[in-house]
Design a protein around this motif. Structure first.
Motif, mmCIF file in Angstrom:
data_model
loop_
_atom_site.group_PDB
_atom_site.id
_atom_site.type_symbol
_atom_site.label_atom_id
_atom_site.label_comp_id
_atom_site.label_asym_id
_atom_site.label_seq_id
_atom_site.Cartn_x
_atom_site.Cartn_y
_atom_site.Cartn_z
ATOM 1 N N THR A 1 -9.892 7.543 -5.270
ATOM 2 C CA THR A 1 -9.867 6.080 -5.397
ATOM 3 C C THR A 1 -8.568 5.523 -4.844
ATOM 4 O OG1 THR A 1 -11.265 6.206 -7.374
ATOM 5 C CG2 THR A 1 -10.042 4.163 -7.009
ATOM 6 N N VAL A 2 -7.459 6.200 -5.121
ATOM 7 C CA VAL A 2 -6.157 5.766 -4.600
ATOM 8 C C VAL A 2 -6.156 5.784 -3.074
ATOM 9 C CG1 VAL A 2 -3.694 6.339 -4.466
ATOM 10 C CG2 VAL A 2 -4.911 6.503 -6.647
ATOM 11 N N GLY A 3 -6.703 6.862 -2.495
ATOM 12 C CA GLY A 3 -6.745 6.972 -1.041
ATOM 13 C C GLY A 3 -7.561 5.869 -0.404
ATOM 14 N N ILE A 4 -8.713 5.537 -1.003
ATOM 15 C CA ILE A 4 -9.568 4.486 -0.446
ATOM 16 C C ILE A 4 -8.902 3.122 -0.593
ATOM 17 C CG2 ILE A 4 -11.765 3.271 -0.755
ATOM 18 C CD1 ILE A 4 -12.999 5.987 -1.467
ATOM 19 N N ILE A 5 -8.279 2.864 -1.738
ATOM 20 C CA ILE A 5 -7.578 1.585 -1.935
ATOM 21 C C ILE A 5 -6.450 1.434 -0.923
ATOM 22 C CG2 ILE A 5 -6.077 0.313 -3.519
ATOM 23 C CD1 ILE A 5 -7.802 1.390 -5.825
ATOM 24 N N LEU A 6 -5.676 2.504 -0.714
ATOM 25 C CA LEU A 6 -4.593 2.449 0.277
ATOM 26 C C LEU A 6 -5.144 2.170 1.671
ATOM 27 C CD1 LEU A 6 -2.306 5.422 -0.859
ATOM 28 C CD2 LEU A 6 -1.739 2.987 -0.920
ATOM 29 N N CYS A 7 -6.272 2.793 1.999
ATOM 30 C CA CYS A 7 -6.901 2.564 3.302
ATOM 31 C C CYS A 7 -7.267 1.090 3.476
ATOM 32 C CB CYS A 7 -8.135 3.449 3.444
ATOM 33 S SG CYS A 7 -9.074 3.182 4.959
ATOM 34 N N TYR A 8 -7.873 0.499 2.454
ATOM 35 C CA TYR A 8 -8.240 -0.923 2.519
ATOM 36 C C TYR A 8 -7.010 -1.821 2.590
ATOM 37 C CZ TYR A 8 -13.322 -0.828 1.977
ATOM 38 O OH TYR A 8 -14.670 -0.680 2.203
ATOM 39 N N LEU A 9 -5.996 -1.505 1.801
ATOM 40 C CA LEU A 9 -4.777 -2.338 1.816
ATOM 41 C C LEU A 9 -4.076 -2.254 3.165
ATOM 42 C CD1 LEU A 9 -3.289 -1.672 -1.743
ATOM 43 C CD2 LEU A 9 -4.463 -3.731 -0.927
ATOM 44 N N LEU A 10 -4.067 -1.065 3.761
ATOM 45 C CA LEU A 10 -3.458 -0.906 5.081
ATOM 46 C C LEU A 10 -4.208 -1.745 6.111
ATOM 47 C CD1 LEU A 10 -1.354 0.617 6.836
ATOM 48 C CD2 LEU A 10 -3.086 2.400 7.156
ATOM 49 N N GLY A 11 -5.541 -1.660 6.081
ATOM 50 C CA GLY A 11 -6.336 -2.455 7.007
ATOM 51 C C GLY A 11 -6.183 -3.934 6.760
ATOM 52 N N LEU A 12 -6.137 -4.339 5.491
ATOM 53 C CA LEU A 12 -5.981 -5.757 5.158
ATOM 54 C C LEU A 12 -4.636 -6.293 5.619
ATOM 55 C CD1 LEU A 12 -7.020 -8.302 3.744
ATOM 56 C CD2 LEU A 12 -6.085 -7.400 1.587
ATOM 57 N N SER A 13 -3.585 -5.495 5.475
ATOM 58 C CA SER A 13 -2.263 -5.952 5.916
ATOM 59 C C SER A 13 -2.251 -6.199 7.421
ATOM 60 C CB SER A 13 -1.188 -4.927 5.536
ATOM 61 O OG SER A 13 -1.386 -3.688 6.202
ATOM 62 N N LEU A 14 -2.912 -5.323 8.191
ATOM 63 C CA LEU A 14 -3.007 -5.532 9.636
ATOM 64 C C LEU A 14 -3.897 -6.728 9.949
ATOM 65 C CD1 LEU A 14 -2.421 -4.639 12.534
ATOM 66 C CD2 LEU A 14 -4.329 -3.035 12.358
ATOM 67 N N LEU A 15 -4.984 -6.878 9.194
ATOM 68 C CA LEU A 15 -5.901 -8.004 9.392
ATOM 69 C C LEU A 15 -5.173 -9.332 9.220
ATOM 70 C CD1 LEU A 15 -9.010 -8.479 9.842
ATOM 71 C CD2 LEU A 15 -9.186 -8.724 7.361
ATOM 72 N N LEU A 16 -4.366 -9.435 8.170
ATOM 73 C CA LEU A 16 -3.635 -10.679 7.908
ATOM 74 C C LEU A 16 -2.483 -10.877 8.880
ATOM 75 C CD1 LEU A 16 -3.558 -10.568 4.000
ATOM 76 C CD2 LEU A 16 -5.024 -11.974 5.471
ATOM 77 N N ALA A 17 -2.031 -9.803 9.492
ATOM 78 C CA ALA A 17 -0.948 -9.922 10.470
ATOM 79 C C ALA A 17 -1.430 -10.523 11.787
ATOM 80 C CB ALA A 17 -0.306 -8.558 10.720
ATOM 81 N N VAL A 18 -2.724 -10.346 12.099
ATOM 82 C CA VAL A 18 -3.232 -10.844 13.378
ATOM 83 C C VAL A 18 -3.961 -12.174 13.242
ATOM 84 C CG1 VAL A 18 -3.440 -8.507 14.286
ATOM 85 C CG2 VAL A 18 -5.445 -9.594 13.251
ATOM 86 N N GLY A 19 -4.139 -12.676 12.019
ATOM 87 C CA GLY A 19 -4.829 -13.946 11.872
ATOM 88 C C GLY A 19 -4.899 -14.416 10.436
ATOM 89 N N ARG A 20 -5.526 -15.588 10.241
ATOM 90 C CA ARG A 20 -5.660 -16.190 8.916
ATOM 91 C C ARG A 20 -7.090 -16.700 8.758
ATOM 92 N NH1 ARG A 20 -0.117 -18.772 7.605
ATOM 93 N NH2 ARG A 20 -1.308 -20.036 6.159
ATOM 94 N N LYS A 21 -7.374 -17.210 7.597
ATOM 95 C CA LYS A 21 -8.672 -17.841 7.303
ATOM 96 C C LYS A 21 -9.851 -16.908 7.574
ATOM 97 C CE LYS A 21 -7.196 -22.634 7.966
ATOM 98 N NZ LYS A 21 -7.458 -23.919 8.661
ATOM 99 N N TYR A 22 -9.866 -15.808 6.874
ATOM 100 C CA TYR A 22 -10.979 -14.875 6.974
ATOM 101 C C TYR A 22 -11.989 -15.130 5.861
ATOM 102 C CZ TYR A 22 -8.029 -12.157 10.138
ATOM 103 O OH TYR A 22 -7.240 -11.738 11.189
ATOM 104 N N THR A 23 -13.244 -14.852 6.159
ATOM 105 C CA THR A 23 -14.256 -14.884 5.119
ATOM 106 C C THR A 23 -14.176 -13.592 4.318
ATOM 107 O OG1 THR A 23 -15.940 -13.837 6.514
ATOM 108 C CG2 THR A 23 -15.764 -16.252 6.611
ATOM 109 N N LEU A 24 -14.828 -13.588 3.151
ATOM 110 C CA LEU A 24 -14.838 -12.384 2.321
ATOM 111 C C LEU A 24 -15.498 -11.232 3.063
ATOM 112 C CD1 LEU A 24 -14.328 -10.960 -0.377
ATOM 113 C CD2 LEU A 24 -16.541 -11.871 -1.174
#
Length: 467
Positions: free
Chosen positions: A3-26
């Protein structure tokens, strides 16, 4: 720890996602966070191998925390104002789209059902036992990408593939997974959510949800949501990268430029033969350059999209001591017998009917038939609405589909049967058949977003809202 590994994977991807743009849908957050996150995780595994650092939970946790903090720190000013971009949704009954909610419930139930099946059965497929799962297990055990199997040529066909897919297996094994099939489920949900979010930019929620339902129920594609094979994850990457690129070319929202470039890079970080899709995307960007003369974006997109292909082929040559060029026989020229075999299978896949051991109608339903029907309908509509009205927006999808399909056709036409140790008919009934998945999201996207369908969905939305 899984669970920790999957959460870290999502957080890593989310941090990059927010770095390249804003106003994302769920839906965009759910889908792109995993695809970007797992792409970065497997790049970590690759570079750790290159510098000689052994894999471990501690090393990966440290890398994840460092890069999440670094990316968020560099993006701090945008993150602190991010809450201003989102408003509390209005959940009053009059604003609820009950058609979309009903379709979502069907999708959620079917997703639950196929996920239960997927997570219940261990990997049993020939390709994963002989290659992908074996590679992932031993990578996690030995702590490196160039595992001991390469010394004895026991790595299997997947050993020469870029490491996104079997690297994702290794990632979950490192974090304690008993079997790696959670990866299939996470890529499947990413395929559905990124597809829906991309289509939502062009049609209403009812039309986008209906198209997502159709995509999900494509028979052979749905069945692979319970298997540990790489074709569905590859489809998720292709769909995410291609549709983000098409959205950027139409909407000119910069965040889709970055998602498209990174997505197309991951397309060839999971399989090298999928460079045909990256080539199609580069063609679209090149045509756009002729209109905009934007050197900067064109060069950046091309550099990002092609970098993994160059990096992996250098790794194969310098460290593995192998090359992929030998798989093809370009000296075959035009061979009527080979062309006849390949074309007959393609006809079956696209339009249905039995050929050899396959029936395209049972594998892909009416998806490709509807696709070509909508192409004809839109061509006829040109006489009424004009070419500009019909072709604007949908032309990029058509061009991407037909260019990538022609190149993919050429890959199998020129494939070397001796090197593959299989006749072309066998390759068409197995590899090419599963490769047809890659085109399904593009076909369904065009079906739903084409002018004729957009008009029909618009009428549906007006009826639903009593306008």
């Amino acid at each position: 720890m899984l669970t920790v590994g999957i959460i870290l994977c999502y957080l890593l991807g989310l941090s990059l996602l927010l770095a390249v743009g804003r106003k994302y849908t769920l839906a965009e957050v759910v889908g792109y966070s995993f695809i970007l996150g797992m792409g970065l995780e497997t790049f970590f595994l690759f570079f750790l191998d290159v510098i000689g650092v052994q894999y471990s939970q501690g090393v990966l946790i440290a890398l994840n925390v460092f890069f999440i903090v670094a990316i968020c720190g560099a993006n701090y000013k945008n993150l602190v104002t991010l809450k201003d971009d989102y408003k509390k949704p209005d959940l009053s009954l009059k604003n609820i789209n009950f058609v979309a909610v009903f379709l979502f419930c069907l999708i959620a139930y079917l997703f639950y059902a196929i996920t239960v099946k997927n997570l219940f059965w261990p990997p049993t497929e020939h390709d994963t036992i002989g290659s992908f799962d074996k590679l992932g297990r031993i990578m996690a055990s030995e702590g490196k990408l160039k595992i001991s199997l390469f010394q004895y040529n026991l790595e299997g066909a997947g050993g020469l593939y870029p490491p996104l897919y079997h690297g994702s297996f290794a990632y979950v094994y490192i974090f304690g997974a008993e079997m790696p099939k959670i990866i299939t489920t996470l890529f499947f949900v990413s395929l559905l959510t990124t597809f829906y979010s991309a289509l939502r930019n062009f049609v209403g929620s009812s039309g986008a949800m209906l198209a997502t339902f159709i995509l999900m129920l494509t028979p052979e594609l749905f069945s692979h949501a319970a298997l540990s094979l790489g074709n569905l994850p590859t489809t998720a990457c292709i769909s995410a990268g291609a549709l983000a690129t098409i959205t950027w070319l139409h909407k000119r929202d910069t965040k889709y430029f970055w998602l498209g470039a990174i997505g197309m890079a991951l397309v060839i970080w999971i399989r090298s033969d999928t460079i045909v899709f990256t080539a199609a995307a580069l063609l679209l960007v090149g045509i756009d350059f002729l209109k905009t003369k934007d050197w900067k974006k064109t060069i950046i997109y091309g550099a990002i999209a092609l970098a993994p292909f160059i990096i992996w082929n250098l790794y194969l040559k310098l460290k593995i001591g192998a090359a992929q060029a030998g798989k093809f026989d370009l000296g075959i020229g035009y061979n009527s017998e080979r062309m006849g075999v390949v074309s007959a299978y393609v006809k079956s896949f696209l339009f249905g009917g039995q050929h050899g051991a396959v029936d395209g109608g049972q594998l892909f339903g009416l998806v490709f038939v509807l696709f070509f029907l909508l192409v004809l309908v839109n061509l006829v509509s040109i006489y009424k609405l004009g070419a500009k009205e019909i072709l604007t927006g949908s032309m990029n999808t058509l061009l991407f589909f037909f260019v990538s399909f022609a190149l993919y056709f050429a890959v199998f036409y020129f494939i070397n049967e001796k090197v593959q140790n299989a006749p072309i008919s066998s390759l068409m009934e197995s590899s090419f058949k599963r490769g047809m998945f890659f085109f399904v999201p593009l076909a369904v996207f065009y079906i739903a977003a084409s002018p004729a369908s957009a008009w029909a969905f618009g009428k549906l939305e007006n009826f639903r809202t009593a306008k």
